[in-house]
Design an enzyme around this catalytic site. Structure first.
Site, short mmCIF file in Angstrom:
data_model
loop_
_atom_site.label_atom_id
_atom_site.label_comp_id
_atom_site.label_asym_id
_atom_site.label_seq_id
_atom_site.Cartn_x
_atom_site.Cartn_y
_atom_site.Cartn_z
N GLY A 34 2.79 -10.04 2.37
CA GLY A 34 3.49 -10.01 3.64
C GLY A 34 2.89 -8.99 4.60
N GLY A 36 4.14 -7.06 8.29
CA GLY A 36 5.13 -6.85 9.33
C GLY A 36 4.57 -6.01 10.45
N TYR A 38 5.04 -2.95 11.04
CA TYR A 38 4.69 -1.58 10.64
C TYR A 38 3.95 -1.51 9.31
CZ TYR A 38 7.55 0.29 14.39
OH TYR A 38 8.04 0.60 15.64
N GLY A 39 4.10 -2.54 8.48
CA GLY A 39 3.55 -2.40 7.15
C GLY A 39 2.87 -3.64 6.61
N LYS A 56 4.18 -1.05 -0.42
CA LYS A 56 4.16 -1.20 1.04
C LYS A 56 3.26 -0.11 1.62
CE LYS A 56 6.98 -1.99 5.14
NZ LYS A 56 8.32 -2.29 5.66
N ASP A 151 18.74 -4.79 11.08
CA ASP A 151 17.77 -5.89 11.20
C ASP A 151 18.15 -7.00 10.23
OD1 ASP A 151 15.56 -7.15 12.31
OD2 ASP A 151 14.15 -6.29 10.86
#
Length: 260
Positions: A34, A36, A38-39, A56, A151
């Site tokens: 994955g 995102g 930020y990560g 992460k 979120d």
């Protein structure tokens, strides 16, 4: 123009680690699972335990900014305070070669968004309420610690055997870290998002009969108890003040579906 520039910068800088690379002298990268804002998420094998876990990494494009580093550390700190079987278990946070990481357990579950849109899974009214009853228990756990997710969306809900799991605490806040958001506003935001998720589930069995979109109150045929629950969650009527009130109304709505 800022967003395209930022995306281009990420494209140039944010190269994921390759399969086989070793992190922290212990974790071997298996795959990227994955990405995102930020990560970057990696599935890794813990070479000491032989277990698969998740690492992460703070995006390299953000590792020079103190604010971004602190947000990443805050996320790790928040997850470290949680102890729920339907939330990833935090293992450790560490830095290596000026990159920032934390390790957590791997959830062998599917993303709810993909389950609904790709796999075409549907939830009838009772199934939606039962699913939300389980999700509320997870939210209750984090709210008891004065942690607010902020979120709650279907991409951040995983599902396994029809059971919800909660992930991605990147925007979560707690206590003094809530500023500039007031605690009451943070709580109401989570409640609103719960209503939005419930609405998504209820729409999985909806087949439009007209081309013109109508409000959900006209499109969906629901028990009055479910309508009452949704209106309060979505602040159409008096908002909920506590999780307990929501749990009570979910129980009433479920009971109404059991009455023949």
């Amino acid at each position: 123009m800022l967003r395209p520039i930022r995306k281009f910068q990420q494209f140039l800088v944010d190269h994921p680690l390759k399969a086989g690379e070793i992190i922290h002298h212990r974790y071997q990268v298996v795959d990227v699972i994955g990405k995102g804002s930020y990560g970057i998420l990696y599935k890794c094998m813990d070479r000491e335990t032989r277990d698969n876990i998740v690492i992460k990494q703070l995006r390299p494009s953000k590792r020079k900014k103190i604010k971004e580093i602190n947000l990443f550390k805050k996320e790790a700190e928040i997850i470290g305070q949680l102890n729920h079987p339907n939330i990833p278990t935090f293992f450790e946070a560490f830095s290596e070669k000026e990159h920032y990481f934390y390790a957590m357990s791997l959830l062998e579950a599917e993303n709810l968004e993909e389950t609904i849109f790709a796999r075409k899974k549907t939830f009838n009214e009772k199934e939606s309420l039962l699913f939300m009853r389980e999700l509320i228990e997870i939210i209750n756990h984090i709210h008891e610690k004065k942690i607010y997710h902020l979120d709650l969306r279907i991409p951040n809900i995983m599902i396994q055997n029809d059971e919800p799991y909660l992930i991605d605490f990147g925007l979560a806040s707690q206590g003094k870290m809530l500023l500039p958001i007031k605690e009451e506003d943070a709580k109401l935001q989570d409640f609103y998002d719960i209503g939005d998720i419930l609405l998504y589930l209820l729409y999985t069995t909806y087949s439009p009969k007209k081309k013109k979109a109508l409000p959900w109150t006209e499109e969906l045929v629901l028990k009055k108890e479910t309508v009452h629950l949704l209106k309060r969650l979505l602040r159409i009527s008096e908002p909920y003040g506590t999780i307990e009130e929501i749990k009570q109304d979910i129980a009433v709505a479920i009971h109404s579906k059991e009455i023949v």
